[in-house]
Design a protein around this motif. Structure first.
Motif, PDB file in Angstrom:
ATOM      1  N   GLY A  45       0.805  -1.216   0.000  1.00 50.87           N
ATOM      2  CA  GLY A  45       0.000   0.000   0.000  1.00 50.87           C
ATOM      3  C   GLY A  45       0.835   1.261   0.000  1.00 50.87           C
ATOM      4  O   GLY A  45       0.307   2.356   0.088  1.00 50.87           O
ATOM      5  N   GLY A  46       2.162   1.140  -0.077  1.00 50.04           N
ATOM      6  CA  GLY A  46       3.027   2.305  -0.079  1.00 50.04           C
ATOM      7  C   GLY A  46       3.458   2.752   1.306  1.00 50.04           C
ATOM      8  O   GLY A  46       4.266   3.644   1.438  1.00 50.04           O
ATOM      9  N   GLU A  47       2.916   2.127   2.352  1.00 52.28           N
ATOM     10  CA  GLU A  47       3.292   2.519   3.701  1.00 52.28           C
ATOM     11  C   GLU A  47       4.685   1.978   4.024  1.00 52.28           C
ATOM     12  O   GLU A  47       5.075   0.920   3.559  1.00 52.28           O
ATOM     13  CB  GLU A  47       2.272   2.029   4.739  1.00 52.28           C
ATOM     14  CG  GLU A  47       2.269   0.537   5.008  1.00 52.28           C
ATOM     15  CD  GLU A  47       1.515  -0.281   3.976  1.00 52.28           C
ATOM     16  OE1 GLU A  47       1.610  -1.514   4.057  1.00 52.28           O
ATOM     17  OE2 GLU A  47       0.859   0.272   3.087  1.00 52.28           O
ATOM     18  N   ALA A  48       5.443   2.740   4.797  1.00 53.14           N
ATOM     19  CA  ALA A  48       6.786   2.304   5.182  1.00 53.14           C
ATOM     20  C   ALA A  48       6.673   1.178   6.198  1.00 53.14           C
ATOM     21  O   ALA A  48       5.892   1.253   7.138  1.00 53.14           O
ATOM     22  CB  ALA A  48       7.569   3.470   5.760  1.00 53.14           C
ATOM     23  N   ARG A  49       7.430   0.143   5.978  1.00 49.08           N
ATOM     24  CA  ARG A  49       7.442  -0.986   6.901  1.00 49.08           C
ATOM     25  C   ARG A  49       8.842  -1.089   7.485  1.00 49.08           C
ATOM     26  O   ARG A  49       9.812  -1.265   6.769  1.00 49.08           O
ATOM     27  CB  ARG A  49       7.092  -2.273   6.149  1.00 49.08           C
ATOM     28  CG  ARG A  49       6.594  -3.339   7.050  1.00 49.08           C
ATOM     29  CD  ARG A  49       6.088  -4.553   6.317  1.00 49.08           C
ATOM     30  NE  ARG A  49       5.912  -4.338   4.896  1.00 49.08           N
ATOM     31  CZ  ARG A  49       6.232  -5.228   3.973  1.00 49.08           C
ATOM     32  NH1 ARG A  49       6.733  -6.381   4.299  1.00 49.08           N
ATOM     33  NH2 ARG A  49       6.037  -4.969   2.696  1.00 49.08           N
ATOM     34  N   ARG A  50       8.959  -0.941   8.779  1.00 50.99           N
ATOM     35  CA  ARG A  50      10.249  -0.992   9.455  1.00 50.99           C
ATOM     36  C   ARG A  50      10.602  -2.420   9.827  1.00 50.99           C
ATOM     37  O   ARG A  50       9.729  -3.219  10.136  1.00 50.99           O
ATOM     38  CB  ARG A  50      10.197  -0.188  10.744  1.00 50.99           C
ATOM     39  CG  ARG A  50      10.077   1.263  10.547  1.00 50.99           C
ATOM     40  CD  ARG A  50      10.058   1.900  11.890  1.00 50.99           C
ATOM     41  NE  ARG A  50      10.236   3.312  11.791  1.00 50.99           N
ATOM     42  CZ  ARG A  50      10.276   4.099  12.822  1.00 50.99           C
ATOM     43  NH1 ARG A  50      10.144   3.613  14.022  1.00 50.99           N
ATOM     44  NH2 ARG A  50      10.446   5.374  12.672  1.00 50.99           N
ATOM     45  N   PRO A  51      11.892  -2.716   9.870  1.00 56.08           N
ATOM     46  CA  PRO A  51      12.297  -4.018  10.388  1.00 56.08           C
ATOM     47  C   PRO A  51      12.059  -4.044  11.894  1.00 56.08           C
ATOM     48  O   PRO A  51      11.966  -2.990  12.528  1.00 56.08           O
ATOM     49  CB  PRO A  51      13.784  -4.085  10.059  1.00 56.08           C
ATOM     50  CG  PRO A  51      14.217  -2.669   9.904  1.00 56.08           C
ATOM     51  CD  PRO A  51      13.008  -1.909   9.420  1.00 56.08           C
ATOM     52  N   PRO A  52      11.934  -5.213  12.501  1.00 52.93           N
ATOM     53  CA  PRO A  52      11.734  -5.268  13.954  1.00 52.93           C
ATOM     54  C   PRO A  52      12.914  -4.610  14.675  1.00 52.93           C
ATOM     55  O   PRO A  52      14.029  -4.592  14.163  1.00 52.93           O
ATOM     56  CB  PRO A  52      11.668  -6.761  14.268  1.00 52.93           C
ATOM     57  CG  PRO A  52      11.744  -7.483  12.992  1.00 52.93           C
ATOM     58  CD  PRO A  52      12.008  -6.510  11.895  1.00 52.93           C
ATOM     59  N   VAL A  53      12.651  -4.065  15.837  1.00 48.66           N
ATOM     60  CA  VAL A  53      13.708  -3.469  16.649  1.00 48.66           C
ATOM     61  C   VAL A  53      14.088  -4.443  17.749  1.00 48.66           C
ATOM     62  O   VAL A  53      13.282  -5.277  18.166  1.00 48.66           O
ATOM     63  CB  VAL A  53      13.283  -2.115  17.257  1.00 48.66           C
ATOM     64  CG1 VAL A  53      13.052  -1.087  16.181  1.00 48.66           C
ATOM     65  CG2 VAL A  53      12.071  -2.265  18.127  1.00 48.66           C
ATOM     66  N   SER A  54      15.315  -4.325  18.226  1.00 51.50           N
ATOM     67  CA  SER A  54      15.747  -5.171  19.331  1.00 51.50           C
ATOM     68  C   SER A  54      16.429  -4.315  20.383  1.00 51.50           C
ATOM     69  O   SER A  54      17.020  -3.278  20.075  1.00 51.50           O
ATOM     70  CB  SER A  54      16.685  -6.283  18.844  1.00 51.50           C
ATOM     71  OG  SER A  54      17.834  -5.738  18.269  1.00 51.50           O
ATOM     72  N   CYS A  55      16.342  -4.765  21.619  1.00 48.82           N
ATOM     73  CA  CYS A  55      16.964  -4.063  22.740  1.00 48.82           C
ATOM     74  C   CYS A  55      18.476  -4.158  22.575  1.00 48.82           C
ATOM     75  O   CYS A  55      19.022  -5.242  22.359  1.00 48.82           O
ATOM     76  CB  CYS A  55      16.523  -4.691  24.055  1.00 48.82           C
ATOM     77  SG  CYS A  55      17.338  -3.975  25.514  1.00 48.82           S
ATOM     78  N   ALA A  56      19.156  -3.028  22.662  1.00 47.29           N
ATOM     79  CA  ALA A  56      20.605  -2.997  22.496  1.00 47.29           C
ATOM     80  C   ALA A  56      21.319  -3.646  23.679  1.00 47.29           C
ATOM     81  O   ALA A  56      22.500  -3.947  23.591  1.00 47.29           O
ATOM     82  CB  ALA A  56      21.075  -1.554  22.332  1.00 47.29           C
TER      83      ALA A  56
END
Length: 75
Positions: free
Chosen positions: A18-29
């Motif tokens: 749909g054109g929406e930005a999809r971020r990769p999952p984030v992880s705790c540093a």
């Protein structure tokens, strides 16, 4: 509209159908806990120009160091 910190690598996310930005999952540093997107209880820190996320458990454990603006390498 405000957004949480940019994605953890500073790179743009991929775009969905749909054109929406999809971020990769984030992880705790600190502990490596992952989430599909940063929950509101997580802390975002910018260290040497890099965004780093910390889960709520790690944020609580190291609150004094975070408030003292110490780099995570010190805690």
């Amino acid at each position: 509209m405000t957004r949480p910190c940019a994605d953890p690598d500073g790179e743009p996310g991929t775009h969905g159908a749909g054109g929406e930005a999809r971020r990769p999952p984030v992880s705790c540093a600190r502990c490596g806990t992952t989430a599909p997107e940063p929950p509101p209880t997580w802390t975002c820190s910018v260290e040497h120009g890099v965004h780093r996320y910390f889960c709520d458990a790690c944020s609580r454990e190291h609150l004094r160091s975070i408030e003292g603006r110490l780099d995570s390498a010190w805690w």
